[in-house]
Design an enzyme around this catalytic site. Structure first.
Site, PDB file in Angstrom:
ATOM      1  N   ASN A  84       1.135  -1.225  -0.605  1.00  0.00           N
ATOM      2  CA  ASN A  84      -0.544  -0.019   0.094  1.00  0.00           C
ATOM      3  C   ASN A  84       0.791   1.265  -0.160  1.00  0.00           C
ATOM      4  O   ASN A  84       1.410   1.344   0.472  1.00  0.00           O
ATOM      5  CB  ASN A  84      -1.283  -0.020   1.265  1.00  0.00           C
ATOM      6  CG  ASN A  84      -0.210   0.255   2.505  1.00  0.00           C
ATOM      7  OD1 ASN A  84       0.720  -0.443   2.845  1.00  0.00           O
ATOM      8  ND2 ASN A  84      -1.030   0.293   3.185  1.00  0.00           N
ATOM      9  N   GLU A 108       0.417   5.116   0.392  1.00  0.00           N
ATOM     10  CA  GLU A 108      -0.500   6.236   1.329  1.00  0.00           C
ATOM     11  C   GLU A 108       0.473   7.841   0.986  1.00  0.00           C
ATOM     12  O   GLU A 108       1.235   7.894   0.115  1.00  0.00           O
ATOM     13  CB  GLU A 108       0.006   6.033   2.762  1.00  0.00           C
ATOM     14  CG  GLU A 108      -0.647   5.015   3.329  1.00  0.00           C
ATOM     15  CD  GLU A 108      -1.415   4.985   4.803  1.00  0.00           C
ATOM     16  OE1 GLU A 108      -0.535   5.687   5.533  1.00  0.00           O
ATOM     17  OE2 GLU A 108      -1.671   4.079   5.331  1.00  0.00           O
ATOM     18  N   GLU A 155      -3.629  -4.465  -3.172  1.00  0.00           N
ATOM     19  CA  GLU A 155      -3.802  -5.256  -3.497  1.00  0.00           C
ATOM     20  C   GLU A 155      -3.781  -4.614  -5.500  1.00  0.00           C
ATOM     21  O   GLU A 155      -3.547  -5.268  -6.463  1.00  0.00           O
ATOM     22  CB  GLU A 155      -5.305  -5.532  -3.275  1.00  0.00           C
ATOM     23  CG  GLU A 155      -5.580  -6.379  -2.156  1.00  0.00           C
ATOM     24  CD  GLU A 155      -5.416  -5.942  -1.051  1.00  0.00           C
ATOM     25  OE1 GLU A 155      -5.009  -4.769  -0.455  1.00  0.00           O
ATOM     26  OE2 GLU A 155      -6.759  -6.357  -0.155  1.00  0.00           O
ATOM     27  N   CYS A 193     -10.343  -5.165   0.943  1.00  0.00           N
ATOM     28  CA  CYS A 193     -11.601  -4.086   0.805  1.00  0.00           C
ATOM     29  C   CYS A 193     -12.046  -4.037   0.003  1.00  0.00           C
ATOM     30  O   CYS A 193     -12.165  -4.578  -1.462  1.00  0.00           O
ATOM     31  CB  CYS A 193     -10.860  -2.489   0.743  1.00  0.00           C
ATOM     32  SG  CYS A 193     -10.654  -1.779  -0.730  1.00  0.00           S
ATOM     33  N   CYS A 233     -11.228  -2.846  -3.838  1.00  0.00           N
ATOM     34  CA  CYS A 233     -10.017  -3.876  -4.403  1.00  0.00           C
ATOM     35  C   CYS A 233     -10.799  -5.157  -4.634  1.00  0.00           C
ATOM     36  O   CYS A 233     -10.476  -5.655  -5.644  1.00  0.00           O
ATOM     37  CB  CYS A 233      -9.370  -4.222  -3.152  1.00  0.00           C
ATOM     38  SG  CYS A 233      -7.677  -3.189  -2.891  1.00  0.00           S
TER      39      CYS A 233
HETATM   40  N1  THU Z   1      -4.957  -1.442   2.481  1.00  0.00           N
HETATM   41  C1  THU Z   1      -4.752  -2.136   2.077  1.00  0.00           C
HETATM   42  O1  THU Z   1      -3.507  -2.070   1.304  1.00  0.00           O
HETATM   43  N2  THU Z   1      -5.136  -3.448   1.678  1.00  0.00           N
HETATM   44  C2  THU Z   1      -6.739  -3.078   2.553  1.00  0.00           C
HETATM   45  O2  THU Z   1      -7.503  -4.429   1.657  1.00  0.00           O
HETATM   46  C3  THU Z   1      -6.543  -2.763   3.265  1.00  0.00           C
HETATM   47  C4  THU Z   1      -6.065  -1.512   3.846  1.00  0.00           C
HETATM   48  C5  THU Z   1      -4.336  -0.090   2.784  1.00  0.00           C
HETATM   49  C6  THU Z   1      -4.662   1.038   2.610  1.00  0.00           C
HETATM   50  C7  THU Z   1      -3.641   2.279   4.144  1.00  0.00           C
HETATM   51  O3  THU Z   1      -3.187   2.679   3.407  1.00  0.00           O
HETATM   52  C8  THU Z   1      -4.236   1.459   5.138  1.00  0.00           C
HETATM   53  O4  THU Z   1      -4.682  -0.126   4.600  1.00  0.00           O
HETATM   54  C9  THU Z   1      -5.326   1.703   6.323  1.00  0.00           C
HETATM   55  O5  THU Z   1      -6.709   1.571   5.828  1.00  0.00           O
END
Ligand code: THU
Length: 126
Positions: free
Chosen positions: A42, A44, A55, A85, A88
């Site tokens: 991920n 941010e 993902e 999530c 995704c």
């Molecule tokens: N996050 C993911 O990378 N994948 C998911 O399926 C759920 C959330 C990340 C996004 C964000 O940077 C952090 O987790 C908190 O939400």
């Protein structure tokens, strides 16, 4: 590779995550139908809504390299259990709604089809 080994690898990949705001570092391994592995973490942003999940990073890398069909995605974090999530799930289902999704729940490795995780997905009919 066994799912448990994939989970270990995904945890290693999660160390590359850029997550200074949430502190939640996620790693993903997406396997194409022809057996190639694509890694994602991920990323941010100070403008929070611009964050991209692990993902989708893995998926976009794979699609940009010519892959369209996937058999499996593995997701993990060293800090907490993570399942994909809703956003995704929808984006992954565009390419392979039948793919297997693997993650950890209370110390156990769980495996479901994407169809199970996102029944009645939105599909565009012309
Ligand atoms: N996050 C993911 O990378 N994948 C998911 O399926 C759920 C959330 C990340 C996004 C964000 O940077 C952090 O987790 C908190 O939400």
């Amino acid at each position: 590779m066994e799912n448990t080994e994939y989970i270990k690898e995904a945890k290693k990949i999660s160390r590359s995550a850029y997550a200074p705001y949430s502190g939640v570092k996620v790693g993903a391994i997406l396997i194409s139908e022809d057996g190639k592995a694509f890694e994602g973490c991920n990323i941010e942003n100070a403008s929070f809504g611009l964050t991209v999940c692990a993902e989708r990073v893995a998926l976009f890398k794979a699609v940009s390299e010519g892959k369209r069909k996937f058999s499996k995605i593995i997701i993990a974090s060293e800090g907490q259990d993570v399942s994909p999530c809703g956003a995704c799930r929808q984006v992954l289902s565009e390419f392979s709604p039948e793919m297997t999704v693997v993650w950890q729940k209370n110390g156990k490795t769980v495996s479901r089809t994407l169809r199970e995780l996102l029944p009645e997905r939105f599909d565009f009919k012309k």
